[in-house]
Design a protein around this motif. Sequence first.
Motif, PDB file in Angstrom:
ATOM      1  N   GLU A  17       0.843  -1.212   0.000  1.00  0.00           N
ATOM      2  CA  GLU A  17       0.000   0.000   0.000  1.00  0.00           C
ATOM      3  C   GLU A  17       0.873   1.254   0.000  1.00  0.00           C
ATOM      4  O   GLU A  17       0.620   2.191  -0.753  1.00  0.00           O
ATOM      5  CB  GLU A  17      -0.909   0.008   1.234  1.00  0.00           C
ATOM      6  N   LEU A  20       2.603   1.764  -3.438  1.00  0.00           N
ATOM      7  CA  LEU A  20       1.660   2.257  -4.444  1.00  0.00           C
ATOM      8  C   LEU A  20       1.300   3.717  -4.179  1.00  0.00           C
ATOM      9  O   LEU A  20       1.256   4.531  -5.116  1.00  0.00           O
ATOM     10  CB  LEU A  20       0.402   1.379  -4.473  1.00  0.00           C
ATOM     11  N   ASP A  21       1.055   4.051  -2.917  1.00  0.00           N
ATOM     12  CA  ASP A  21       0.744   5.447  -2.572  1.00  0.00           C
ATOM     13  C   ASP A  21       1.903   6.363  -2.929  1.00  0.00           C
ATOM     14  O   ASP A  21       1.697   7.464  -3.451  1.00  0.00           O
ATOM     15  CB  ASP A  21       0.410   5.573  -1.083  1.00  0.00           C
ATOM     16  N   ARG A  24       1.838   7.010  -6.634  1.00  0.00           N
ATOM     17  CA  ARG A  24       0.706   7.879  -7.016  1.00  0.00           C
ATOM     18  C   ARG A  24       0.949   9.321  -6.578  1.00  0.00           C
ATOM     19  O   ARG A  24       0.588  10.251  -7.288  1.00  0.00           O
ATOM     20  CB  ARG A  24      -0.607   7.356  -6.425  1.00  0.00           C
ATOM     21  N   GLU A  25       1.586   9.507  -5.414  1.00  0.00           N
ATOM     22  CA  GLU A  25       1.916  10.861  -4.960  1.00  0.00           C
ATOM     23  C   GLU A  25       2.845  11.564  -5.938  1.00  0.00           C
ATOM     24  O   GLU A  25       2.868  12.784  -6.003  1.00  0.00           O
ATOM     25  CB  GLU A  25       2.556  10.822  -3.569  1.00  0.00           C
ATOM     26  N   GLN A  50      -5.337  -3.684  -6.565  1.00  0.00           N
ATOM     27  CA  GLN A  50      -5.215  -2.549  -5.651  1.00  0.00           C
ATOM     28  C   GLN A  50      -4.621  -1.346  -6.392  1.00  0.00           C
ATOM     29  O   GLN A  50      -5.050  -0.210  -6.180  1.00  0.00           O
ATOM     30  CB  GLN A  50      -4.368  -2.917  -4.431  1.00  0.00           C
ATOM     31  N   ALA A  51      -3.654  -1.597  -7.251  1.00  0.00           N
ATOM     32  CA  ALA A  51      -3.077  -0.516  -8.060  1.00  0.00           C
ATOM     33  C   ALA A  51      -4.153   0.114  -8.943  1.00  0.00           C
ATOM     34  O   ALA A  51      -4.243   1.346  -9.055  1.00  0.00           O
ATOM     35  CB  ALA A  51      -1.924  -1.052  -8.910  1.00  0.00           C
ATOM     36  N   LYS A  54      -6.335   2.345  -6.990  1.00  0.00           N
ATOM     37  CA  LYS A  54      -5.669   3.587  -6.605  1.00  0.00           C
ATOM     38  C   LYS A  54      -5.484   4.540  -7.783  1.00  0.00           C
ATOM     39  O   LYS A  54      -4.902   5.605  -7.628  1.00  0.00           O
ATOM     40  CB  LYS A  54      -4.311   3.286  -5.952  1.00  0.00           C
TER      41      LYS A  54
END
Length: 144
Positions: A17, A20-21, A24-25, A50-51, A54
């Motif tokens: 998680e 991936l975050d 994305r940030e 999950q990707a 997101k």
Amino acid sequence: MHSDNRHRHDPRWPAVEAALDHLRERHRRAVRIVDADCGAGGFLIAVAEQARAKGFTAIEGRGLGRSPVLIGRARAAARRHRHAAMGLVFERRDPADALAEERAFPADILLCHRCGAPSHAFEAAATCVIGDPIDGRDGRETAA
């Protein structure tokens, strides 16, 4: 189609998680994920889904394993989870040989299970290596 939630109980999930975050940030829309010991493919498929949840619009997943039976199951599972944003490939390969190939174009995330401390081969194959937690650490090693 959504994966069941059992993979969220995997001790690697919080590091997945976070990785991936982190991507994305940085406004990343594409991600490459390699699972060096994919088994029947369930964890890699859950990470890819999950990707997608997101907001990644291009997800490439590569699962590696030695067992022809498990790779067959992984390929069947990937067909059930087909989505235009996800490209999932499961290969019967020696992970060490396949990871050597990854050095030319390192993955964003490398998943390993029972891989011990991340080795140089793992670190050269991906920007972020996520293994099982060891001695209370979160199992994530990020290459510089």
